[in-house]
Design a protein around this motif. Structure first.
Motif, PDB file in Angstrom:
ATOM      1  N   GLN A 168     -13.788 109.524  67.076  1.00 38.69           N
ATOM      2  CA  GLN A 168     -12.807 110.079  68.010  1.00 38.69           C
ATOM      3  C   GLN A 168     -13.238 109.840  69.448  1.00 38.69           C
ATOM      4  OE1 GLN A 168      -9.765 111.441  67.448  1.00 38.69           O
ATOM      5  NE2 GLN A 168      -9.577 111.473  69.679  1.00 38.69           N
ATOM      6  N   ARG A 169     -14.540 109.959  69.703  1.00 40.48           N
ATOM      7  CA  ARG A 169     -15.063 109.766  71.061  1.00 40.48           C
ATOM      8  C   ARG A 169     -14.840 108.340  71.542  1.00 40.48           C
ATOM      9  NH1 ARG A 169     -21.154 111.620  71.949  1.00 40.48           N
ATOM     10  NH2 ARG A 169     -20.106 113.622  71.605  1.00 40.48           N
ATOM     11  N   VAL A 170     -15.189 107.364  70.722  1.00 37.53           N
ATOM     12  CA  VAL A 170     -15.060 105.970  71.160  1.00 37.53           C
ATOM     13  C   VAL A 170     -13.589 105.554  71.208  1.00 37.53           C
ATOM     14  CG1 VAL A 170     -17.371 105.337  70.351  1.00 37.53           C
ATOM     15  CG2 VAL A 170     -15.412 105.047  68.821  1.00 37.53           C
ATOM     16  N   THR A 171     -12.767 106.082  70.305  1.00 36.29           N
ATOM     17  CA  THR A 171     -11.342 105.749  70.321  1.00 36.29           C
ATOM     18  C   THR A 171     -10.685 106.244  71.601  1.00 36.29           C
ATOM     19  OG1 THR A 171     -11.220 105.846  67.901  1.00 36.29           O
ATOM     20  CG2 THR A 171      -9.150 106.008  69.113  1.00 36.29           C
ATOM     21  N   THR A 172     -11.001 107.463  71.992  1.00 33.52           N
ATOM     22  CA  THR A 172     -10.449 108.025  73.225  1.00 33.52           C
ATOM     23  C   THR A 172     -10.908 107.226  74.440  1.00 33.52           C
ATOM     24  OG1 THR A 172     -10.403 110.242  72.249  1.00 33.52           O
ATOM     25  CG2 THR A 172     -10.314 110.100  74.655  1.00 33.52           C
ATOM     26  N   ALA A 173     -12.188 106.856  74.480  1.00 33.04           N
ATOM     27  CA  ALA A 173     -12.719 106.092  75.606  1.00 33.04           C
ATOM     28  C   ALA A 173     -12.047 104.727  75.712  1.00 33.04           C
ATOM     29  CB  ALA A 173     -14.230 105.937  75.466  1.00 33.04           C
ATOM     30  N   MET A 174     -11.825 104.074  74.578  1.00 34.48           N
ATOM     31  CA  MET A 174     -11.190 102.765  74.599  1.00 34.48           C
ATOM     32  C   MET A 174      -9.716 102.871  74.988  1.00 34.48           C
ATOM     33  SD  MET A 174     -13.147 101.208  71.233  1.00 34.48           S
ATOM     34  CE  MET A 174     -12.245  99.679  71.158  1.00 34.48           C
ATOM     35  N   GLU A 175      -9.078 103.960  74.648  1.00 34.33           N
ATOM     36  CA  GLU A 175      -7.695 104.174  75.074  1.00 34.33           C
ATOM     37  C   GLU A 175      -7.602 104.355  76.591  1.00 34.33           C
ATOM     38  OE1 GLU A 175      -6.495 107.506  72.770  1.00 34.33           O
ATOM     39  OE2 GLU A 175      -5.956 106.311  70.991  1.00 34.33           O
ATOM     40  N   ILE A 178     -11.799 101.309  78.686  1.00 33.74           N
ATOM     41  CA  ILE A 178     -13.092 100.631  78.545  1.00 33.74           C
ATOM     42  C   ILE A 178     -13.011  99.666  77.356  1.00 33.74           C
ATOM     43  CG2 ILE A 178     -14.037 102.484  77.118  1.00 33.74           C
ATOM     44  CD1 ILE A 178     -16.780 101.893  78.339  1.00 33.74           C
ATOM     45  N   GLU A 179     -13.551  98.482  77.523  1.00 32.22           N
ATOM     46  CA  GLU A 179     -13.498  97.485  76.455  1.00 32.22           C
ATOM     47  C   GLU A 179     -14.804  96.711  76.394  1.00 32.22           C
ATOM     48  OE1 GLU A 179     -11.401  93.800  78.877  1.00 32.22           O
ATOM     49  OE2 GLU A 179     -10.158  95.059  77.568  1.00 32.22           O
ATOM     50  N   THR A 180     -15.083  96.150  75.227  1.00 35.11           N
ATOM     51  CA  THR A 180     -16.314  95.385  74.995  1.00 35.11           C
ATOM     52  C   THR A 180     -15.942  94.016  74.457  1.00 35.11           C
ATOM     53  OG1 THR A 180     -17.454  97.435  74.395  1.00 35.11           O
ATOM     54  CG2 THR A 180     -18.554  95.375  73.830  1.00 35.11           C
ATOM     55  N   HIS A 181     -16.627  92.982  74.947  1.00 34.90           N
ATOM     56  CA  HIS A 181     -16.408  91.645  74.414  1.00 34.90           C
ATOM     57  C   HIS A 181     -17.720  90.866  74.476  1.00 34.90           C
ATOM     58  CE1 HIS A 181     -15.693  91.167  78.797  1.00 34.90           C
ATOM     59  NE2 HIS A 181     -16.282  90.000  78.620  1.00 34.90           N
ATOM     60  N   GLU A 182     -17.763  89.779  73.746  1.00 38.47           N
ATOM     61  CA  GLU A 182     -18.959  88.942  73.724  1.00 38.47           C
ATOM     62  C   GLU A 182     -19.135  88.217  75.048  1.00 38.47           C
ATOM     63  OE1 GLU A 182     -20.770  85.155  71.194  1.00 38.47           O
ATOM     64  OE2 GLU A 182     -19.208  86.435  70.305  1.00 38.47           O
ATOM     65  N   VAL A 183     -20.359  88.157  75.525  1.00 37.93           N
ATOM     66  CA  VAL A 183     -20.664  87.425  76.752  1.00 37.93           C
ATOM     67  C   VAL A 183     -20.410  85.937  76.520  1.00 37.93           C
ATOM     68  CG1 VAL A 183     -22.553  86.702  78.278  1.00 37.93           C
ATOM     69  CG2 VAL A 183     -22.332  89.110  77.609  1.00 37.93           C
ATOM     70  N   ASN A 184     -19.610  85.332  77.374  1.00 38.58           N
ATOM     71  CA  ASN A 184     -19.273  83.913  77.189  1.00 38.58           C
ATOM     72  C   ASN A 184     -19.367  83.106  78.462  1.00 38.58           C
ATOM     73  OD1 ASN A 184     -16.939  84.732  78.569  1.00 38.58           O
ATOM     74  ND2 ASN A 184     -15.837  85.089  76.651  1.00 38.58           N
ATOM     75  N   SER A 185     -20.094  83.626  79.467  1.00 37.57           N
ATOM     76  CA  SER A 185     -20.293  82.856  80.694  1.00 37.57           C
ATOM     77  C   SER A 185     -21.600  83.294  81.340  1.00 37.57           C
ATOM     78  CB  SER A 185     -19.131  83.062  81.675  1.00 37.57           C
ATOM     79  OG  SER A 185     -19.145  84.380  82.197  1.00 37.57           O
ATOM     80  N   ARG A 186     -22.144  82.440  82.187  1.00 40.32           N
ATOM     81  CA  ARG A 186     -23.381  82.773  82.899  1.00 40.32           C
ATOM     82  C   ARG A 186     -23.179  83.964  83.834  1.00 40.32           C
ATOM     83  NH1 ARG A 186     -27.451  78.932  82.543  1.00 40.32           N
ATOM     84  NH2 ARG A 186     -26.853  76.975  81.520  1.00 40.32           N
ATOM     85  N   ALA A 260     -19.740 109.053  82.566  1.00 40.57           N
ATOM     86  CA  ALA A 260     -19.954 109.928  81.416  1.00 40.57           C
ATOM     87  C   ALA A 260     -18.691 110.177  80.589  1.00 40.57           C
ATOM     88  CB  ALA A 260     -20.557 111.254  81.876  1.00 40.57           C
ATOM     89  N   PRO A 261     -17.512 110.421  81.191  1.00 43.95           N
ATOM     90  CA  PRO A 261     -16.317 110.687  80.364  1.00 43.95           C
ATOM     91  C   PRO A 261     -15.906 109.514  79.474  1.00 43.95           C
ATOM     92  CG  PRO A 261     -15.975 111.412  82.626  1.00 43.95           C
ATOM     93  CD  PRO A 261     -17.214 110.588  82.623  1.00 43.95           C
ATOM     94  N   LEU A 262     -16.373 108.290  79.829  1.00 43.90           N
ATOM     95  CA  LEU A 262     -15.995 107.102  79.053  1.00 43.90           C
ATOM     96  C   LEU A 262     -17.003 106.772  77.951  1.00 43.90           C
ATOM     97  CD1 LEU A 262     -14.779 104.806  81.964  1.00 43.90           C
ATOM     98  CD2 LEU A 262     -13.364 106.005  80.301  1.00 43.90           C
ATOM     99  N   HIS A 263     -18.142 107.466  77.949  1.00 37.82           N
ATOM    100  CA  HIS A 263     -19.179 107.243  76.927  1.00 37.82           C
ATOM    101  C   HIS A 263     -19.473 105.743  76.747  1.00 37.82           C
ATOM    102  CE1 HIS A 263     -18.739 111.464  75.899  1.00 37.82           C
ATOM    103  NE2 HIS A 263     -17.438 111.270  75.761  1.00 37.82           N
ATOM    104  N   PRO A 264     -19.891 105.046  77.811  1.00 37.78           N
ATOM    105  CA  PRO A 264     -20.087 103.594  77.691  1.00 37.78           C
ATOM    106  C   PRO A 264     -21.167 103.191  76.693  1.00 37.78           C
ATOM    107  CG  PRO A 264     -20.971 104.417  79.763  1.00 37.78           C
ATOM    108  CD  PRO A 264     -20.196 105.539  79.163  1.00 37.78           C
ATOM    109  N   ASN A 265     -22.188 104.043  76.510  1.00 40.64           N
ATOM    110  CA  ASN A 265     -23.220 103.710  75.522  1.00 40.64           C
ATOM    111  C   ASN A 265     -22.645 103.744  74.111  1.00 40.64           C
ATOM    112  OD1 ASN A 265     -22.864 106.493  75.759  1.00 40.64           O
ATOM    113  ND2 ASN A 265     -24.998 106.984  75.296  1.00 40.64           N
ATOM    114  N   ALA A 266     -21.812 104.743  73.813  1.00 45.17           N
ATOM    115  CA  ALA A 266     -21.215 104.849  72.476  1.00 45.17           C
ATOM    116  C   ALA A 266     -20.248 103.701  72.212  1.00 45.17           C
ATOM    117  CB  ALA A 266     -20.496 106.194  72.337  1.00 45.17           C
ATOM    118  N   VAL A 267     -19.423 103.372  73.199  1.00 43.67           N
ATOM    119  CA  VAL A 267     -18.457 102.281  73.029  1.00 43.67           C
ATOM    120  C   VAL A 267     -19.184 100.954  72.832  1.00 43.67           C
ATOM    121  CG1 VAL A 267     -16.596 100.983  74.133  1.00 43.67           C
ATOM    122  CG2 VAL A 267     -16.649 103.479  74.309  1.00 43.67           C
ATOM    123  N   THR A 268     -20.242 100.720  73.618  1.00 47.95           N
ATOM    124  CA  THR A 268     -20.988  99.463  73.510  1.00 47.95           C
ATOM    125  C   THR A 268     -21.641  99.336  72.134  1.00 47.95           C
ATOM    126  OG1 THR A 268     -21.422  99.461  75.896  1.00 47.95           O
ATOM    127  CG2 THR A 268     -22.809  98.054  74.524  1.00 47.95           C
TER     128      THR A 268
END
Length: 333
Positions: A168-175, A178-186, A260-268
């Motif tokens: 629930q925490r990560v779903t709310t943060a992503m809504e 906040i988003e995560t993707h693979e690094v694809n550039s220098r 803190a409200p976005l929980h970036p560590n949990a989302v990552t």
């Protein structure tokens, strides 16, 4: 020195040679990236890193085993060996099953080579808790109880393992964006390493390699890096090494206080686990969970994603005799 091994039907004379130039290495079969020629070559090219590969061969010159140690250092106004450390990851690679006596020979050779160059030597990530116990003790290493956590990705999906509260925490943060993707550039890799640098700046035991190290691993197909962003700002990142079908979460950082409200560590972490599952990894292994304190918020945080904790040892040898004796007494079992 002579050794008998259940993997050989004869008594063999084993010789250990230490190489500092990867181009001089003999052929070494194996799939363990942390003990590979490729990693040694990359460390050679990385500033502030110097690799030492111990290779055991029999009297006919045939490969028996190898063990890689990497010396890492910083420039500082201190005696040279006080800002240098060495790390060995795993018990090595072997032509057959891991052999305690061959391991003891390689460990002894590396210890003699590094003891006057570094402040301490650290050995971690042994697959079997008690492997090499006698050899490590004899070489002056002392064990510290450590926690490892791994998530199985082959039997159940990450969604089936995560706790409802964390999901629930990560779903709310992503809504919220906040988003995560693979690094694809220098540029994205530099943004990730800048965040890692700020995170590890006051952590004296951790040495963060230059961008070129991660770039080299990615180009060789032995690394995946992920970055979390919010409104164009980098708020989290993770770096996973790939070896033998598993992903090893080696480095991670987030701006968990600023956002803190976005929980970036949990989302990552959550998206890193999902990407590893999607890419066919059998497990994701968290490499630095830490000491097995009764209350460990970081351990509990990782376990909320559905992992399994395993008690193990991390071995250290401080190359100042009195300090090593004191530490051995403090960490006695």
């Amino acid at each position: 020195m002579f050794c008998s091994s259940p993997d050989f039907s004869y008594i063999c004379s084993v010789k250990v040679t230490i190489y500092t130039d990867a181009s001089m290495l003999p052929d070494m079969p194996g799939n363990n990236y942390f003990q590979s020629k490729e990693l040694m070559e990359l460390c050679q090219r990385t500033p502030h890193h110097k690799p030492y590969m111990a290779v055991a061969t029999d009297d006919a010159g045939r490969y028996v085993a190898n063990l890689l140690a990497v010396e890492r250092y910083r420039y500082a106004w201190l005696p040279p060996n006080l800002h240098r450390q060495a790390r060995i990851m795993g018990e090595g690679e072997y032509a057959g099953k891991p052999d305690n006596m061959v391991f003891a020979m390689m460990l002894s050779a590396l210890t003699r080579r590094l003891q006057n160059r570094t402040l301490y030597i650290e050995l971690s990530n042994l697959k079997q808790k008690m492997f090499g116990y006698a050899a490590l003790r004899a070489a002056g290493y002392f064990p510290v109880r450590w926690m490892n956590i791994h998530n199985s990705l082959h039997s159940r999906t990450p969604e089936e393992r995560i706790t409802p509260r964390m999901l629930q925490r990560v779903t709310t943060a992503m809504e919220r964006g906040i988003e995560t993707h693979e690094v694809n550039s220098r540029e994205e890799l530099r943004a990730a390493t800048r965040l890692l640098s700020r995170h590890y700046w006051l952590k004296p035991r951790r040495f963060l390699p230059k961008d070129s190290f991660f770039q080299g691993m990615m180009e060789e197909g032995h690394c995946k890096a992920y970055i979390s962003t919010f409104m164009g700002k980098t708020v989290g990142c993770s770096v996973c090494a790939l070896s033998e079908g598993d992903a090893y979460l080696w480095y991670s950082a987030s701006r968990r206080k600023s956002f803190a409200p976005l929980h970036p560590n949990a989302v990552t972490f959550w998206n890193t686990i999902r990407y590893c599952h999607k890419n066919g990894c059998q497990h994701i292994r968290f490499m630095d969970v830490g000491l097995p304190f009764r209350k460990n918020p970081y351990r509990d945080f990782i376990l909320s994603f559905g992992g399994k904790e395993v008690s193990t040892y991390r071995w250290f040898r401080i190359n100042i005799r009195w300090a090593n004796k004191l530490a051995s007494w403090l960490w006695r079992e």
